[in-house]
Design a protein around this motif. Sequence first.
Motif, PDB file in Angstrom:
ATOM      1  N   LYS A  76       0.873  -1.351   0.090  1.00  0.00           N
ATOM      2  CA  LYS A  76       0.221  -0.144   0.036  1.00  0.00           C
ATOM      3  C   LYS A  76       0.912   1.191  -0.075  1.00  0.00           C
ATOM      4  O   LYS A  76       0.418   2.286  -0.468  1.00  0.00           O
ATOM      5  N   THR A 121       1.858   1.950  -3.326  1.00  0.00           N
ATOM      6  CA  THR A 121       0.805   2.707  -3.998  1.00  0.00           C
ATOM      7  C   THR A 121       1.046   4.144  -3.978  1.00  0.00           C
ATOM      8  O   THR A 121       0.781   4.673  -4.745  1.00  0.00           O
ATOM      9  N   HIS A 122       0.944   4.635  -2.638  1.00  0.00           N
ATOM     10  CA  HIS A 122       1.146   5.829  -2.430  1.00  0.00           C
ATOM     11  C   HIS A 122       2.094   6.777  -3.184  1.00  0.00           C
ATOM     12  O   HIS A 122       2.174   7.855  -3.473  1.00  0.00           O
ATOM     13  N   TYR A 164       1.303  10.032   2.980  1.00  0.00           N
ATOM     14  CA  TYR A 164       0.984   8.973   3.812  1.00  0.00           C
ATOM     15  C   TYR A 164       1.885   8.806   5.222  1.00  0.00           C
ATOM     16  O   TYR A 164       2.731   9.779   5.197  1.00  0.00           O
ATOM     17  N   SER A 185      -2.703   0.852  -8.776  1.00  0.00           N
ATOM     18  CA  SER A 185      -3.907   0.804  -8.876  1.00  0.00           C
ATOM     19  C   SER A 185      -4.963  -0.171  -7.926  1.00  0.00           C
ATOM     20  O   SER A 185      -5.872  -0.291  -7.665  1.00  0.00           O
ATOM     21  N   GLU A 235      -5.193  -1.873  -3.886  1.00  0.00           N
ATOM     22  CA  GLU A 235      -5.247  -1.581  -2.620  1.00  0.00           C
ATOM     23  C   GLU A 235      -4.593  -2.331  -1.560  1.00  0.00           C
ATOM     24  O   GLU A 235      -4.546  -2.109  -0.459  1.00  0.00           O
ATOM     25  N   LYS A 290      -5.285  -5.285  -0.079  1.00  0.00           N
ATOM     26  CA  LYS A 290      -6.195  -5.635   1.062  1.00  0.00           C
ATOM     27  C   LYS A 290      -5.667  -6.850   1.614  1.00  0.00           C
ATOM     28  O   LYS A 290      -5.462  -7.855   0.447  1.00  0.00           O
TER      29      LYS A 290
END
Length: 762
Positions: free
Chosen positions: A105, A108-109, A116, A140, A142, A144
């Motif tokens: 994640k 991604t940031h 973040y 793209s 997330e 999870k």
Amino acid sequence: MAEEKGARRRGPKAAAGAVATSDVRPSGADATAIPDDGGKGIHDKPRGGQVYRGNGLAGTTPRDFLVQNLDHGIGLVYTLLSFWTRFYRIGHANNVVWDEAHFGKFATHYIKREFYFDVHPPLGKMLVALAGWLAGYDGSFEFKSGEQYPEDVPYTAMRMILATFGVSMVPLGWYTAIELGMSRWACHLVAMMVLFDVGWLCISRFILLDSMLLFFVVFTVFCLTKFHNQKSRPFSIGWWSWLTLMGLGIGCVTSVKMVGMFVTALVGLYTVEDLWEKFGDLKMTAREQVQHWVARVACLIVLPILVFIACFKIHFIILNETGPGDAQMSSLFQATLEGNVFGENPLEIAFGSRVSIKNMGFGGGLLHSHPHQYPTGSNQQQVTCYHHKDANNDWDILPRWEERPYDPEGPIRFLQHNDVIRLSHSATTRNMHSHPIPAPITKLNHEVSCYGNSTIGDIHDYWVVEVVDDALRGSRANVDKIHALTTRMRFRHQVLGCYLRAATAMLPQWGWKQAEVSCVPENNPRDTHTYWNVEQHVNPRLPPYDFKGLKSPFLRDFWHLNVAMMNSNNALIPDPDKEDILASDPFDWPFMHLGLRMCGWGDNQVKYYLIGNPIVWWGGATSLIVGLVTLVVYLMRMQRQYFVMDDKEWEHFLYVGKVAVVGWTLHYVPFIIMGRVTYVHHYASLPTLYFAVLMFAHILDHFIFSSRTLPLAAKGVAFGICAGAVAGTFWWFKGVAFGIDGPINEHWGLLWRKTWNIYNLQ
């Protein structure tokens, strides 16, 4: 240990610096002509760190070339084997495994350039993002936990890029053992233990920071050993090179995780001892002493700090857009991010404005309240500091009870220095209040709560606004009206005379572990934890203001973020109201009392279990005990005038032992002392285990491989047993790192300790 002739005979104590003459090894060309050291150790290592020697005929024959580069050839073989272990079936699990949910994640940031917040420094996460960018990841997904990777997410390539750091550990272990002066048997054993430990293997095969942390620590230790072997040639090119690389290693490891400070402490203790020895060298001039000090300060203090700061500078440059971690930073910093909503803020604060109020102490959060009561004290509504943005951070600025109620149609009244206001919590309409009741944590301060509603209140709701200064206009004398973002102010309780304060004290679980807000009786104008500024400002009667020209000082942002990281890390304490089935105690680690399930444990899931190679872990832990007992016995024998060993052997025994034991202690003991939540990966993914491996090889080397009494065949048998045990247990447990398919109960023989939760027991 049996007494031996020569170096281990009983007799009168030798003069200082004396070396036993028996069993002296040849040097020079005669020594280098022997390709197999037959278990010999430090005696055959040349001075100055030149491990790979020539015999004067380098390159004349293929045999000479082979002899010259044998160590490199072996290192290459171990590297290729390491590639196989780290890359084999690396993409077998096509779902988000364990902490990939966090670090993927963060990648991604970076790719989206969204700011973040995390408790770790940025270098490792930037390298994860770089791996994603090189692999073609577009940011793209997330990430999870447990979610299956889409086809367009190159998770396998990302894992492989990051696993390369784990691959590099193996040859570094091999070369470090050589530089430590271990015998060839022991060097092979170190490389094999690093290669075949399933804990290191497992943790190196995912999108995590651990492989990078391990690599930089092992690299730093390698540079330390190389630099140590350059002691006889100070200020040479090699001496400067390894000192500089050691400083870079320190800077990089602390920029991945702050636990890199432990290996920094190891280097620091080595340096202090080295400089102390030089201080006692009467042949060394004062100028040379100063040069040694300056070189170490420059390379081991200044250079790592510059590397650390540079990583944060790059971090801020990349993350130039607003994101989920904004609230951890100052309001002024947030105003510099693209996409922030501060452009909608009116500049001047007025009565009737709805605001969020930011504490300006380092690591400060937003003034917050929620519909939960203190379980002690007044039992009124809690007031806290919260590091995330939500509607419970909003407050309405209103006049005193005896004044006319705020009229949204009346004249605009701007907020100024010494104005007395009420702060009404927008979501619950209760008023921020203080009274002479001790705060829940900081007992010497007064409790701050929310009391009453829009029609009920008293004089304990009154706060005097005191302007400190303004970031743009300067001192208080230049501040006619209070501005959003830039004006620093304090809130003094009109009745009690105390000041609204938020520091690092955290409330228990009943306060959602948010920061305590209290009212401090002492008036300390320099206490930044009593400084506040308006961050979000909503007032439909006032025009928006363009804040794009604001600048936030980098060094202040750098310090602010590091304090916030430290405070958040300290808040990771065990919750007595909840049972964390993954947590473990540090005393469980050395002998593998517990393992850790890294993913779901269903029959149709690929299962990974974080556990070490029993031979490596148990042998390493046992060797630390044996090493300390051996040291005590040797000291006692020496006190009784026994020759334990000659000076050179004794110096080498202590040197390698200090690197291993002190390194292990520095990385292990802090986790016993600190109050944060701990997991088994804090032992496996940190270099604690690496120092235990070095000690294991050192003890075997001392008693067996470098023994003068054991025949070569016996040494070979001992090495074969050790190597076979390490390789055999790796092969037995390889599934926990490569991934176990199908029902776990069908894979028998893995429960070597009853405390391991590998099987699904009914």
